[in-house]
Design an enzyme around this catalytic site. Structure first.
Site, PDB file in Angstrom:
ATOM      1  N   HIS A   1       0.841  -1.195   0.000  1.00  0.00           N
ATOM      2  CA  HIS A   1       0.000   0.000   0.000  1.00  0.00           C
ATOM      3  C   HIS A   1       0.881   1.253   0.000  1.00  0.00           C
ATOM      4  O   HIS A   1       2.019   1.205   0.472  1.00  0.00           O
ATOM      5  CB  HIS A   1      -0.851   0.056   1.279  1.00  0.00           C
TER       6      HIS A   1
ATOM      7  N   CYS B   1      -3.253   1.147   9.744  1.00  0.00           N
ATOM      8  CA  CYS B   1      -4.227   0.161   9.251  1.00  0.00           C
ATOM      9  C   CYS B   1      -5.269  -0.226  10.288  1.00  0.00           C
ATOM     10  O   CYS B   1      -6.362  -0.669   9.941  1.00  0.00           O
ATOM     11  CB  CYS B   1      -3.525  -1.134   8.843  1.00  0.00           C
TER      12      CYS B   1
END
Ligand code: CIR
Length: 253
Positions: free
Chosen positions: A161, A248
């Site tokens: 990511h 996250c």
């Protein structure tokens, strides 16, 4: 100002979560206690934390950041790119609707993990990754523009990511490592380089004046403190085994 956060307890199935690492599966009990310490750290930063129950249907469901982007103007439910995660959004929808009047969604064929979205100042950078495609990014940019916000894409090469390898602090201070050290998109920022062996620490969160960083990255910690930011470290080693970082594990708004 950020006042609230949403977290979801890790489930037993976390041992089957997606990973690119070879560190072995996380230990469920250790993950639970690390998650509790993470939640406490958010509270100690002054946030009201909304704790959702574990969801055994989705091994990766503790990584709530990926399923929504919460902006000051609206919430955007994403369409996570990993097939095992796409339906995580369904359980999150009523939670988000409770807090937001304007809720938008990313539709197929768009794919978007919000771990690929970095807010730097007023602008949203969107990583094109294995989880986020151009259709997803374009839908997001068009939603943002309808609400008077801006976004643009950044192509990723190696990381999972966008926020796996970088982070934004304040006043133009941007933490970069690996493939992000020479991205032309980020030249306007004050780039703070982290050593490649501590790249994971670039995924951190500035919340109401404190930088939450993962434990175990002493150089990165020193570098951030030297820029004048107070740092609090949290042990998230069980989540690192499954490619998780500090950001996250929560949605902040
Ligand atoms: C996944 O592969 O989707 C999870 N195991 C890790 C998600 C990390 N999320 C994030 O960076 N926002």
């Amino acid at each position: 100002m950020i006042t609230q956060a949403i977290v979801r307890k890790p489930c037993h199935a976390i041992i089957n979560a997606l990973t690119t690492s070879d560190m072995g599966p996380p230990d469920y009990q250790a993950a639970l206690s690390q998650h509790a310490a993470y939640t406490d750290a958010l509270r100690n930063c002054g946030l009201n934390v909304i704790e959702l129950p574990a969801d055994e249907n989705f091994p990766d469901s503790t990584f709530v950041e990926d399923v929504a982007l919460l902006t000051p103007q609206c919430a955007i439910l994403t369409r996570p790119g990993a097939p095992s995660r796409t339906a995580e959004v369904i359980a999150m929808t009523p939670v988000i609707q409770e807090y937001y009047e304007s809720v938008e969604i990313i539709d197929a064929p768009g794919m978007l993990d919000a771990g690929d979205i970095l807010l730097a100042g007023e602008h949203y950078y969107i990583g094109l990754s294995g989880r986020t495609n151009r259709a997803g990014a374009e839908q997001l940019i068009s939603i943002l523009s309808r609400y008077g916000m801006t976004g643009s894409v950044v192509r990723l090469n190696t990381v999972l990511h966008l926020k796996t390898g970088m982070g934004y602090l304040d006043n133009g201070d941007m933490l970069v490592s690996g493939e992000f050290t020479d991205k032309p998109e980020f030249t306007p920022f004050h780039q703070i380089h982290l050593p490649s062996e501590e790249a994971a620490a670039a995924n951190c969160l500035l919340i109401n004046g404190t930088v939450l960083m993962p434990e175990g990255y002493p150089c990165a910690r020193q570098i951030v403190e030297a820029q004048g930011y107070p740092v609090k470290t949290i042990d998230i080693s069980e989540f690192e085994k499954i490619d998780g970082g500090i950001s996250c594990l929560s949605l902040r708004f």
